[in-house]
Design a protein around this motif. Structure first.
Motif, mmCIF file in Angstrom:
data_model
loop_
_atom_site.group_PDB
_atom_site.id
_atom_site.type_symbol
_atom_site.label_atom_id
_atom_site.label_comp_id
_atom_site.label_asym_id
_atom_site.label_seq_id
_atom_site.Cartn_x
_atom_site.Cartn_y
_atom_site.Cartn_z
ATOM 1 N N ASN A 112 -10.464 14.594 13.159
ATOM 2 C CA ASN A 112 -10.107 14.242 14.542
ATOM 3 C C ASN A 112 -10.923 13.012 14.925
ATOM 4 O O ASN A 112 -12.058 12.871 14.481
ATOM 5 C CB ASN A 112 -10.476 15.427 15.473
ATOM 6 N N PRO A 113 -10.357 12.123 15.735
ATOM 7 C CA PRO A 113 -11.117 10.914 16.080
ATOM 8 C C PRO A 113 -12.415 11.228 16.823
ATOM 9 O O PRO A 113 -13.395 10.500 16.691
ATOM 10 C CB PRO A 113 -10.171 10.130 17.001
ATOM 11 N N THR B 135 -6.464 18.450 16.667
ATOM 12 C CA THR B 135 -6.388 19.483 17.702
ATOM 13 C C THR B 135 -7.685 19.505 18.508
ATOM 14 O O THR B 135 -8.769 19.353 17.943
ATOM 15 C CB THR B 135 -6.020 20.868 17.113
ATOM 16 N N SER B 136 -7.567 19.657 19.829
ATOM 17 C CA SER B 136 -8.712 19.495 20.724
ATOM 18 C C SER B 136 -9.591 20.734 20.810
ATOM 19 O O SER B 136 -10.658 20.696 21.407
ATOM 20 C CB SER B 136 -8.221 19.127 22.125
ATOM 21 N N TYR C 49 12.004 20.199 28.372
ATOM 22 C CA TYR C 49 12.133 20.479 26.933
ATOM 23 C C TYR C 49 13.313 19.743 26.309
ATOM 24 O O TYR C 49 13.243 19.361 25.135
ATOM 25 C CB TYR C 49 12.194 21.991 26.668
ATOM 26 N N ALA D 147 -5.420 10.567 12.040
ATOM 27 C CA ALA D 147 -4.888 11.399 10.966
ATOM 28 C C ALA D 147 -4.244 10.564 9.862
ATOM 29 O O ALA D 147 -4.466 10.802 8.670
ATOM 30 C CB ALA D 147 -3.877 12.395 11.535
ATOM 31 N N VAL E 68 6.036 28.985 22.746
ATOM 32 C CA VAL E 68 5.090 29.950 23.310
ATOM 33 C C VAL E 68 4.391 29.307 24.501
ATOM 34 O O VAL E 68 3.777 28.245 24.368
ATOM 35 C CB VAL E 68 4.061 30.371 22.235
ATOM 36 N N GLN F 92 0.387 24.054 15.642
ATOM 37 C CA GLN F 92 0.587 24.345 17.064
ATOM 38 C C GLN F 92 1.718 23.479 17.612
ATOM 39 O O GLN F 92 2.091 23.609 18.769
ATOM 40 C CB GLN F 92 -0.696 24.034 17.844
ATOM 41 N N HIS G 10 3.272 28.250 17.793
ATOM 42 C CA HIS G 10 3.688 28.047 19.186
ATOM 43 C C HIS G 10 5.195 27.814 19.304
ATOM 44 O O HIS G 10 5.658 27.275 20.303
ATOM 45 C CB HIS G 10 2.921 26.875 19.814
ATOM 46 N N PHE H 152 -1.313 16.283 24.416
ATOM 47 C CA PHE H 152 -1.270 17.003 25.690
ATOM 48 C C PHE H 152 -2.378 16.584 26.643
ATOM 49 O O PHE H 152 -2.147 16.341 27.810
ATOM 50 C CB PHE H 152 -1.349 18.507 25.430
ATOM 51 N N ARG H 153 -3.596 16.518 26.104
ATOM 52 C CA ARG H 153 -4.725 16.366 27.008
ATOM 53 C C ARG H 153 -5.306 14.965 27.074
ATOM 54 O O ARG H 153 -6.172 14.696 27.895
ATOM 55 C CB ARG H 153 -5.819 17.365 26.632
ATOM 56 N N TRP I 208 0.705 16.109 29.816
ATOM 57 C CA TRP I 208 0.343 16.908 30.995
ATOM 58 C C TRP I 208 -0.207 16.080 32.133
ATOM 59 O O TRP I 208 -0.533 16.616 33.186
ATOM 60 C CB TRP I 208 -0.636 18.016 30.598
ATOM 61 N N GLU J 256 0.774 9.586 16.068
ATOM 62 C CA GLU J 256 1.165 8.308 15.463
ATOM 63 C C GLU J 256 2.634 8.284 15.061
ATOM 64 O O GLU J 256 3.128 7.270 14.566
ATOM 65 C CB GLU J 256 0.273 8.007 14.261
ATOM 66 N N ALA K 246 -1.406 18.446 18.222
ATOM 67 C CA ALA K 246 -0.642 17.306 18.722
ATOM 68 C C ALA K 246 -1.111 15.974 18.132
ATOM 69 O O ALA K 246 -0.310 15.055 17.970
ATOM 70 C CB ALA K 246 -0.731 17.263 20.244
HETATM 71 P P1 NAD Z 1 -4.337 18.309 22.485
HETATM 72 O O1 NAD Z 1 -3.538 17.261 23.165
HETATM 73 O O2 NAD Z 1 -5.120 19.259 23.295
HETATM 74 O O3 NAD Z 1 -5.361 17.591 21.499
HETATM 75 C C1 NAD Z 1 -4.961 16.539 20.655
HETATM 76 C C2 NAD Z 1 -6.132 16.128 19.805
HETATM 77 O O4 NAD Z 1 -5.684 15.133 18.897
HETATM 78 C C3 NAD Z 1 -7.300 15.525 20.591
HETATM 79 O O5 NAD Z 1 -8.513 16.139 20.183
HETATM 80 C C4 NAD Z 1 -7.283 14.047 20.178
HETATM 81 O O6 NAD Z 1 -8.588 13.498 20.092
HETATM 82 C C5 NAD Z 1 -6.643 14.121 18.820
HETATM 83 N N1 NAD Z 1 -5.946 12.896 18.405
HETATM 84 C C6 NAD Z 1 -5.400 11.920 19.175
HETATM 85 N N2 NAD Z 1 -4.844 10.967 18.404
HETATM 86 C C7 NAD Z 1 -5.037 11.360 17.111
HETATM 87 C C8 NAD Z 1 -4.684 10.797 15.850
HETATM 88 N N3 NAD Z 1 -4.022 9.632 15.743
HETATM 89 N N4 NAD Z 1 -5.046 11.461 14.732
HETATM 90 C C9 NAD Z 1 -5.717 12.640 14.813
HETATM 91 N N5 NAD Z 1 -6.078 13.211 15.973
HETATM 92 C C10 NAD Z 1 -5.723 12.581 17.116
HETATM 93 O O7 NAD Z 1 -3.344 19.068 21.508
HETATM 94 P P2 NAD Z 1 -3.506 20.444 20.785
HETATM 95 O O8 NAD Z 1 -4.921 20.689 20.369
HETATM 96 O O9 NAD Z 1 -2.434 20.518 19.787
HETATM 97 O O10 NAD Z 1 -3.177 21.443 21.960
HETATM 98 C C11 NAD Z 1 -3.128 22.723 21.631
HETATM 99 C C12 NAD Z 1 -1.747 23.240 21.801
HETATM 100 O O11 NAD Z 1 -1.564 23.727 23.083
HETATM 101 C C13 NAD Z 1 -0.593 22.285 21.675
HETATM 102 O O12 NAD Z 1 -0.264 21.974 20.369
HETATM 103 C C14 NAD Z 1 0.501 23.032 22.272
HETATM 104 O O13 NAD Z 1 1.184 23.831 21.333
HETATM 105 C C15 NAD Z 1 -0.232 23.902 23.217
HETATM 106 N N6 NAD Z 1 0.257 23.580 24.489
HETATM 107 C C16 NAD Z 1 1.492 24.052 24.718
HETATM 108 C C17 NAD Z 1 2.086 23.830 25.861
HETATM 109 C C18 NAD Z 1 3.494 24.328 25.992
HETATM 110 O O14 NAD Z 1 4.365 23.632 26.394
HETATM 111 N N7 NAD Z 1 3.761 25.547 25.557
HETATM 112 C C19 NAD Z 1 1.396 23.122 26.832
HETATM 113 C C20 NAD Z 1 0.099 22.623 26.570
HETATM 114 C C21 NAD Z 1 -0.461 22.867 25.360
#
Ligand code: NAD
Ligand code: ZN
Length: 234
Positions: free
Chosen positions: A198-199, A173-174, A53, A216, A146, A88, A106, A21-22, A28, A15, A10
């Motif tokens: 990642n930041p 990605t977190s 959605y 990014a 997914v 993802q 996903h 998400f988190r 969320w 940007e 995500a």
């Molecule tokens: P995440 O929100 O968990 O993590 C995002 C990460 O991006 C964080 O570590 C943050 O520090 C970083 N970040 C923030 N701004 C940034 C920037 N400008 N440049 C670079 N990094 C930056 O997202 P994730 O890791 O993608 O979550 C995992 C996956 O979980 C999601 O992609 C999603 O597919 C899945 N998910 C799905 C659902 C669903 O609806 N099916 C629900 C929740 C999570």
């Protein structure tokens, strides 16, 4: 073969105006995962999940790729070996930037899935539980994403790419959602150099050999230029 595998999350789309998400203020914090991102939540209240959605689909349709998506597309086009992007994200910003060979592990907001027969088709802008499947006519239409408790797509293919990678990078990605969180460890064991962009350190930061801290859009273009052997501006 000189293979590069890139996992995006995500953060790479943050940007472009699509929330993560988190993070605080993320998607969320306003919606419960149990309601909109699990098969059980969907079964309890399909209309609620469709509203969620439909709104995300509309936001994603308005979003534009940023410099990080564009740089990765350039890497795919210019690198001599294979560059595989595993995302993802359910948006289409890699494709909008010109990337080919994007694995949406996903799923995709732009696709619809029939829960009755497994048929997939292009999602309408507004999806409803009353839409009939074009193949079996069941009214069991859902977004082709997914959910928690479901198995991500194309895992065998992804594992094959990780096993053959010389370089693995995770961007935005977190590291909190599996199995994607385990890709760095898998790639490292297979001999790949692993870079986290990642930041802040992710939950699996210890699995990487190198970290580039920053947004990014600021870090990825320079990193790509370095990989392509181009001189970089200071
Ligand atoms: P995440 O929100 O968990 O993590 C995002 C990460 O991006 C964080 O570590 C943050 O520090 C970083 N970040 C923030 N701004 C940034 C920037 N400008 N440049 C670079 N990094 C930056 O997202 P994730 O890791 O993608 O979550 C995992 C996956 O979980 C999601 O992609 C999603 O597919 C899945 N998910 C799905 C659902 C669903 O609806 N099916 C629900 C929740 C999570
Ligand atoms: Zn069907």
């Amino acid at each position: 073969m000189d293979r590069i595998v890139i996992l995006t999350g995500a953060g790479i789309s943050a940007e472009s105006g699509l929330g993560t998400f988190r993070d605080a203020g993320g998607i969320w914090s306003e919606h419960r995962i149990e309601d909109v991102a699990t098969p059980e939540g969907f079964a309890r209240d399909p209309a609620r999940a469709h509203r969620f959605y439909n709104a995300r689909r509309a936001m994603a349709a308005r979003a534009r790729p940023n410099a990080a998506h564009v740089a990765l597309a350039r890497l795919q086009a210019a690198h001599r070996g294979e560059v595989v992007i595993v995302t993802q994200n359910v948006d289409a910003l890699h494709e909008a930037a010109g990337s080919r060979r994007v694995i949406h592990m996903h799923g995709e907001l732009a696709r619809a899935l029939c829960a009755a027969c497994g048929h997939r088709w292009q999602a309408p802008a507004e999806m409803s539980g009353q839409d009939a499947c074009p193949r079996c006519r069941a009214r069991a239409c859902r977004p082709d994403v997914v959910w928690f408790g479901e198995i991500p797509y194309r895992m065998d293919e992804i594992m094959g790419h990780l096993a053959a990678a010389r370089l693995f990078a995770a961007i935005g990605t977190s590291g909190q959602v599996w199995p994607a969180a385990g890709f760095a460890e898998t790639a490292a064991r297979a001999g790949a150099h692993c870079v986290e962009i990642n930041p802040e350190p992710s939950a699996v930061a210890g699995d990487f050999h190198e970290a580039l801290r920053g947004r990014a859009s600021e870090v990825v273009p320079g990193w790509v230029a370095g990989l392509l052997g181009e001189a970089q501006l200071p």
